[in-house]
Scaffold this motif. Structure first.
Motif, PDB file in Angstrom:
ATOM      1  N   ASP A 110       0.951  -1.119  -0.043  1.00  0.00           N
ATOM      2  CA  ASP A 110       0.024   0.007   0.061  1.00  0.00           C
ATOM      3  C   ASP A 110       0.902   1.232   0.037  1.00  0.00           C
ATOM      4  OD1 ASP A 110      -1.875   1.723   0.240  1.00  0.00           O
ATOM      5  OD2 ASP A 110      -2.923   0.946   1.981  1.00  0.00           O
ATOM      6  N   SER A 111       1.015   1.692  -1.076  1.00  0.00           N
ATOM      7  CA  SER A 111       2.079   3.086  -1.281  1.00  0.00           C
ATOM      8  C   SER A 111       1.527   4.184  -0.305  1.00  0.00           C
ATOM      9  CB  SER A 111       1.814   3.704  -2.722  1.00  0.00           C
ATOM     10  OG  SER A 111       2.444   2.541  -3.527  1.00  0.00           O
ATOM     11  N   TYR A 112       0.127   4.162  -0.205  1.00  0.00           N
ATOM     12  CA  TYR A 112      -0.251   5.296   0.569  1.00  0.00           C
ATOM     13  C   TYR A 112       0.172   5.341   1.912  1.00  0.00           C
ATOM     14  CZ  TYR A 112      -3.942   8.760   2.110  1.00  0.00           C
ATOM     15  OH  TYR A 112      -4.363   9.905   2.484  1.00  0.00           O
ATOM     16  N   SER A 113       0.412   4.289   2.562  1.00  0.00           N
ATOM     17  CA  SER A 113       0.910   4.024   3.758  1.00  0.00           C
ATOM     18  C   SER A 113       2.440   4.669   4.158  1.00  0.00           C
ATOM     19  CB  SER A 113       0.803   2.685   4.585  1.00  0.00           C
ATOM     20  OG  SER A 113       1.571   1.806   3.812  1.00  0.00           O
ATOM     21  N   ALA A 114       3.024   4.702   2.995  1.00  0.00           N
ATOM     22  CA  ALA A 114       4.522   5.154   2.780  1.00  0.00           C
ATOM     23  C   ALA A 114       4.593   6.472   3.304  1.00  0.00           C
ATOM     24  CB  ALA A 114       5.385   4.728   1.468  1.00  0.00           C
ATOM     25  N   VAL A 115       6.000   6.906   4.022  1.00  0.00           N
ATOM     26  CA  VAL A 115       6.419   8.139   4.390  1.00  0.00           C
ATOM     27  C   VAL A 115       6.189   9.036   3.309  1.00  0.00           C
ATOM     28  CG1 VAL A 115       8.228   9.542   5.293  1.00  0.00           C
ATOM     29  CG2 VAL A 115       7.845   7.342   6.505  1.00  0.00           C
ATOM     30  N   PRO A 127       5.917 -10.034 -11.651  1.00  0.00           N
ATOM     31  CA  PRO A 127       4.532 -10.553 -11.686  1.00  0.00           C
ATOM     32  C   PRO A 127       3.835 -10.932 -10.419  1.00  0.00           C
ATOM     33  CG  PRO A 127       5.810 -11.261 -13.506  1.00  0.00           C
ATOM     34  CD  PRO A 127       6.799 -10.584 -12.619  1.00  0.00           C
ATOM     35  N   GLY A 128       2.485 -10.625 -10.039  1.00  0.00           N
ATOM     36  CA  GLY A 128       2.327 -10.904  -8.996  1.00  0.00           C
ATOM     37  C   GLY A 128       2.174  -9.844  -7.742  1.00  0.00           C
ATOM     38  N   ASP A 129       2.769  -8.643  -8.265  1.00  0.00           N
ATOM     39  CA  ASP A 129       2.876  -7.709  -7.171  1.00  0.00           C
ATOM     40  C   ASP A 129       1.643  -6.630  -7.313  1.00  0.00           C
ATOM     41  OD1 ASP A 129       5.421  -8.496  -6.212  1.00  0.00           O
ATOM     42  OD2 ASP A 129       6.618  -6.864  -7.063  1.00  0.00           O
ATOM     43  N   THR A 130       1.262  -6.109  -6.628  1.00  0.00           N
ATOM     44  CA  THR A 130      -0.021  -5.113  -6.832  1.00  0.00           C
ATOM     45  C   THR A 130      -0.137  -4.164  -5.523  1.00  0.00           C
ATOM     46  OG1 THR A 130      -2.318  -4.842  -7.405  1.00  0.00           O
ATOM     47  CG2 THR A 130      -1.758  -6.528  -5.558  1.00  0.00           C
ATOM     48  N   ASP A 131      -0.992  -3.205  -5.611  1.00  0.00           N
ATOM     49  CA  ASP A 131      -0.918  -2.169  -4.781  1.00  0.00           C
ATOM     50  C   ASP A 131      -2.269  -1.785  -4.474  1.00  0.00           C
ATOM     51  OD1 ASP A 131      -0.272   0.554  -3.144  1.00  0.00           O
ATOM     52  OD2 ASP A 131       1.336   0.826  -4.557  1.00  0.00           O
ATOM     53  N   LEU A 132      -2.835  -1.509  -3.233  1.00  0.00           N
ATOM     54  CA  LEU A 132      -4.049  -1.116  -2.899  1.00  0.00           C
ATOM     55  C   LEU A 132      -4.134   0.234  -3.301  1.00  0.00           C
ATOM     56  CD1 LEU A 132      -4.657  -2.171   0.943  1.00  0.00           C
ATOM     57  CD2 LEU A 132      -5.129  -3.309  -1.346  1.00  0.00           C
ATOM     58  N   ALA A 133      -3.389   1.034  -3.600  1.00  0.00           N
ATOM     59  CA  ALA A 133      -3.453   2.338  -4.258  1.00  0.00           C
ATOM     60  C   ALA A 133      -4.232   2.318  -5.703  1.00  0.00           C
ATOM     61  CB  ALA A 133      -2.206   3.235  -4.355  1.00  0.00           C
ATOM     62  N   TRP A 134      -3.775   1.099  -6.202  1.00  0.00           N
ATOM     63  CA  TRP A 134      -4.397   0.761  -7.560  1.00  0.00           C
ATOM     64  C   TRP A 134      -5.600   0.409  -7.335  1.00  0.00           C
ATOM     65  CZ3 TRP A 134      -3.737   1.212 -12.637  1.00  0.00           C
ATOM     66  CH2 TRP A 134      -4.066   0.441 -13.578  1.00  0.00           C
ATOM     67  N   ASP A 188       7.067   8.732  -3.929  1.00  0.00           N
ATOM     68  CA  ASP A 188       8.421   8.169  -4.365  1.00  0.00           C
ATOM     69  C   ASP A 188       8.219   6.629  -4.120  1.00  0.00           C
ATOM     70  OD1 ASP A 188       9.497  10.565  -4.526  1.00  0.00           O
ATOM     71  OD2 ASP A 188      10.297  10.619  -2.608  1.00  0.00           O
ATOM     72  N   GLU A 189       7.352   6.060  -3.283  1.00  0.00           N
ATOM     73  CA  GLU A 189       7.335   4.656  -3.205  1.00  0.00           C
ATOM     74  C   GLU A 189       6.620   3.944  -4.376  1.00  0.00           C
ATOM     75  OE1 GLU A 189       6.690   1.182  -0.734  1.00  0.00           O
ATOM     76  OE2 GLU A 189       7.605   2.999  -0.698  1.00  0.00           O
ATOM     77  N   LEU A 190       5.877   4.837  -5.468  1.00  0.00           N
ATOM     78  CA  LEU A 190       5.647   4.251  -6.753  1.00  0.00           C
ATOM     79  C   LEU A 190       6.636   4.069  -7.518  1.00  0.00           C
ATOM     80  CD1 LEU A 190       2.368   6.401  -7.578  1.00  0.00           C
ATOM     81  CD2 LEU A 190       2.347   4.205  -6.890  1.00  0.00           C
ATOM     82  N   ARG A 191       7.959   4.881  -7.665  1.00  0.00           N
ATOM     83  CA  ARG A 191       8.933   4.441  -8.332  1.00  0.00           C
ATOM     84  C   ARG A 191       9.571   3.224  -7.708  1.00  0.00           C
ATOM     85  NH1 ARG A 191      10.928   9.064  -7.379  1.00  0.00           N
ATOM     86  NH2 ARG A 191      10.508  10.013  -9.297  1.00  0.00           N
ATOM     87  N   THR A 192       9.707   2.961  -6.458  1.00  0.00           N
ATOM     88  CA  THR A 192      10.154   1.754  -5.846  1.00  0.00           C
ATOM     89  C   THR A 192       9.371   0.506  -6.454  1.00  0.00           C
ATOM     90  OG1 THR A 192      10.998   3.107  -3.910  1.00  0.00           O
ATOM     91  CG2 THR A 192      10.954   0.723  -3.731  1.00  0.00           C
ATOM     92  N   ARG A 193       8.241   0.615  -6.314  1.00  0.00           N
ATOM     93  CA  ARG A 193       7.471  -0.342  -6.847  1.00  0.00           C
ATOM     94  C   ARG A 193       7.662  -0.637  -8.342  1.00  0.00           C
ATOM     95  NH1 ARG A 193       6.831  -0.641  -2.282  1.00  0.00           N
ATOM     96  NH2 ARG A 193       8.169  -2.505  -2.846  1.00  0.00           N
ATOM     97  N   ALA A 194       7.964   0.188  -9.077  1.00  0.00           N
ATOM     98  CA  ALA A 194       8.362   0.068 -10.503  1.00  0.00           C
ATOM     99  C   ALA A 194       9.557  -0.664 -10.648  1.00  0.00           C
ATOM    100  CB  ALA A 194       7.995   1.354 -11.359  1.00  0.00           C
TER     101      ALA A 194
END
Length: 358
Positions: free
Chosen positions: A150-155, A170-177, A159-165
């Motif tokens: 959940d990127s929304y819970s990051a500080v 395959p199999g990763d997902t984000d509650l922000a999505w 910037d967390e989106l860049r880390t996720r990218a």
């Protein structure tokens, strides 16, 4: 029914689960997956409550892994595993095991969780807060076919989106999505009603909100148009406006509950578009256990092609334009898939017509 175990082992926990099922008169196991929640003590209650609510749709065995930090240096060398086993009404429609790891055993949480996984059932790993930089390579994350962060819970959420990218597997997902699924479905349905081409787009919402950034990335990826990022007081997403050859298409939600859909030549329509609870988001994520290619494409497009999550603002348009029907046709295909009971979520869309998949 609750069973507390102190300084225990995985074998004793499994025996307690069998004992609990027999005590409530349900010896059979009717669960469809194992959900592993990795969290701290502060957030464990809220995460477990959301998981229990989601289990009404997806009966599962829930393992809550809480790593306790010992304050005394001497205690850090002492390994101990405490467990709380819940079955019946105390565990939703499945089973729950709260694992509290002390000392050195906290560094080997995967060894504790592995014997407790349901045999021959999918595993989903969820980090409500403090997700690892690379979930797929995390020892606990490696156990799952699906990894939810959940990127929304990051500080620094954006910037967390860049880390996720950078570390996507395959199999990763984000509650922000998952939070923007209703928006994507509504926009696709709106474009299905008009015969036009999208020229440009504007996405407005809270500053540093990862869901707003992801929606802008998705529109840029699918439509190949310039997407302008606007900032508002929220809550969350407040406006998406598409300029098309047939007139503007706008979806505005000022209060976080009801939205107004505006199409050229048609009366305005009020639609329900409320902000959803975490349990609803998790229930959506558990409906599909295959890789989410649309999420991966939007994430990589936004970060790699536009130079970062913030770059959806004030960038020059890409050279080609895609007909609005490319998004709308995707919505109709997903509606048919949902009607036949297939796995894809309502907003999982195939590549746009006339363009190569990213």
């Amino acid at each position: 029914m609750k069973i507390d175990l102190t300084d225990t082992t995985a074998s004793k926990i499994n025996k307690a689960l069998v004992q609990g099922r027999r005590a409530i008169g349900s010896p059979a196991v009717g669960m469809v997956l194992t959900l592993v929640i990795v969290t701290d003590e502060e957030n464990a209650y809220d995460a477990l409550r959301a998981a229990n609510d989601a289990s009404r749709e997806h009966p599962s065995r829930t393992l809550v892994v809480v790593k306790r930090v010992s304050r005394s240096p001497r205690d850090r060398t002492k390994s101990r595993l405490d467990a709380e086993v819940r079955v019946g009404a105390d565990a939703g429609t499945g089973e729950t095991v709260v694992l509290r790891l002390y000392g050195e055993v906290a560094d080997h949480a995967q060894s504790v969780a592995l014997p407790l996984l349901l045999p021959d059932a999918p595993v989903v790993v969820w980090w409500p807060v403090a997700s690892p930089r690379d979930p797929a390579k995390d020892p606990l994350g490696a156990l799952g076919q699906r990894r939810v962060t959940d990127s929304y819970s990051a500080v620094k959420p954006v910037d967390e989106l860049r880390t996720r990218a950078e570390n996507y597997e395959p199999g990763d997902t984000d509650l922000a999505w998952a939070r923007i699924t209703p928006w994507r479905s509504m926009l696709a349905a709106a474009l299905d009603q008009v015969d036009c081409e999208v020229i440009s787009a504007e996405v407005t919402g809270e500053e540093f909100n990862p869901s707003v950034e992801l929606l802008a990335m998705w529109l840029a990826d699918r439509l190949h148009v310039h997407v302008q990022r606007g900032v508002s007081a929220g809550p969350g997403l407040t406006l998406v406006r598409l300029e098309t050859t047939g007139g503007p298409v706008a979806l505005q939600r000022p209060d976080g509950a009801m939205a107004t859909l505006t199409l050229e030549g048609q009366p305005d329509r009020v639609v329900a578009l409320k902000r959803r609870e975490t349990s609803e988001l998790m229930a959506e994520e558990l409906r599909r256990l295959d890789p989410d290619d649309t999420y991966a494409s939007a994430l990589r497009f936004g970060v790699d092609r536009l130079g970062g999550a913030q770059s959806t603002t004030d960038r020059s348009p890409l050279p080609t334009r895609t007909p609005a029907s490319a998004v709308a046709d995707s919505a109709s295909r997903t509606s048919s898939a949902a009607a036949t009971g297939n796995r894809p979520s309502p907003a999982q869309m195939p590549p746009a017509k006339g363009t190569a998949a990213k």
